[in-house]
Scaffold this motif. Structure first.
Motif, PDB file in Angstrom:
ATOM      1  N   LEU A  17      29.989  29.517  45.544  1.00 49.16           N
ATOM      2  CA  LEU A  17      30.353  29.218  43.724  1.00 49.16           C
ATOM      3  C   LEU A  17      31.456  29.171  43.834  1.00 49.16           C
ATOM      4  N   GLY A  18      32.747  29.681  44.098  1.00 49.60           N
ATOM      5  CA  GLY A  18      34.072  29.940  43.602  1.00 49.60           C
ATOM      6  C   GLY A  18      35.228  30.196  44.611  1.00 49.60           C
ATOM      7  N   CYS A  21      35.327  34.161  47.893  1.00 49.18           N
ATOM      8  CA  CYS A  21      34.793  35.577  47.788  1.00 49.18           C
ATOM      9  C   CYS A  21      33.778  35.174  49.667  1.00 49.18           C
ATOM     10  N   TYR A  51      36.478  27.613  38.959  1.00 50.29           N
ATOM     11  CA  TYR A  51      36.463  28.919  37.929  1.00 50.29           C
ATOM     12  C   TYR A  51      38.080  29.232  38.252  1.00 50.29           C
ATOM     13  N   ASP A 126      25.886  37.153  45.761  1.00 51.49           N
ATOM     14  CA  ASP A 126      27.225  37.764  45.206  1.00 51.49           C
ATOM     15  C   ASP A 126      27.774  38.193  45.562  1.00 51.49           C
ATOM     16  N   TYR A 128      31.066  39.777  44.005  1.00 44.41           N
ATOM     17  CA  TYR A 128      31.682  39.634  43.235  1.00 44.41           C
ATOM     18  C   TYR A 128      32.226  40.640  42.315  1.00 44.41           C
TER      19      TYR A 128
END
Ligand code: 4NP
Length: 163
Positions: A17-18, A21, A51, A126, A128
């Motif tokens: 997603l980001g 990570c 993001y 995830d 995060y």
């Protein structure tokens, strides 16, 4: 040294997603594990969400990778051209996989799969919002997934002599 034909034909994009990570760590680990097995393949990573546009990877990702001497690049978004550029697009989890499948051009030849489908069908969780221990676990999972992917694409490495 020139890459062999088999290696020229394998290029891998790891997607989360980001892109701060899991996928930058997965990219660095896969490249390193491939190198240690004698395969000089192209590996990159990106994020499906914007993001963290322009940001460096999460400091916990950097710290975990630094211990293994691995370098990482700043965030980059998924692009339409990626579906032509890469032979394999590996999703960190099923949300990323669904995103990729919904965006993929109809004529894309890239193999788009959950990375875990090469091993145990498990997503990469995830890390995060968790502790640094989560990043260490993701690192170990990326090592296992890298070996499973390379076993599938190139075959299992020949056992070395027991002498
Ligand atoms: P990644 O982790 O997808 O493994 O890079 C995340 C990092 C940040 C966010 C979500 C996931 N976020 O929502 O900011």
């Amino acid at each position: 040294m020139a890459k062999s034909n088999a290696e020229n034909s394998v290029s891998v994009l790891v997607v989360c997603l980001g892109n701060i990570c899991r996928s930058p760590m997965g990219e660095a680990v896969l490249r390193e594990v491939a190198k240690s097995r004698g395969h000089d393949i192209e590996v990159d990573s990106c994020g499906t969400g914007a993001y963290h546009c322009g940001e460096d990877p999460d400091e916990r990702t950097v710290a975990t990778c630094r211990k293994a001497g691995l370098c990482l690049h700043p965030f980059r978004p998924l692009e339409r051209e990626d579906f032509d550029k890469f032979t394999h697009i590996l999703a960190a989890d099923t949300n990323n996989l669904r995103n990729l499948q919904s965006i993929a051009p109809k004529n894309s030849s890239a193999e788009v799969r959950l990375w875990g489908s090469y091993l145990d069908d498990k997503p990469i969780p995830d890390p995060y919002y968790g502790s640094s221990g989560g990043f260490e676990r993701v690192y170990e999972q990326c090592v296992r997934l890298s070996n499973a992917f390379l076993d599938d694409v190139f075959g299992k490495p020949k056992p070395t002599s027991g002498l």
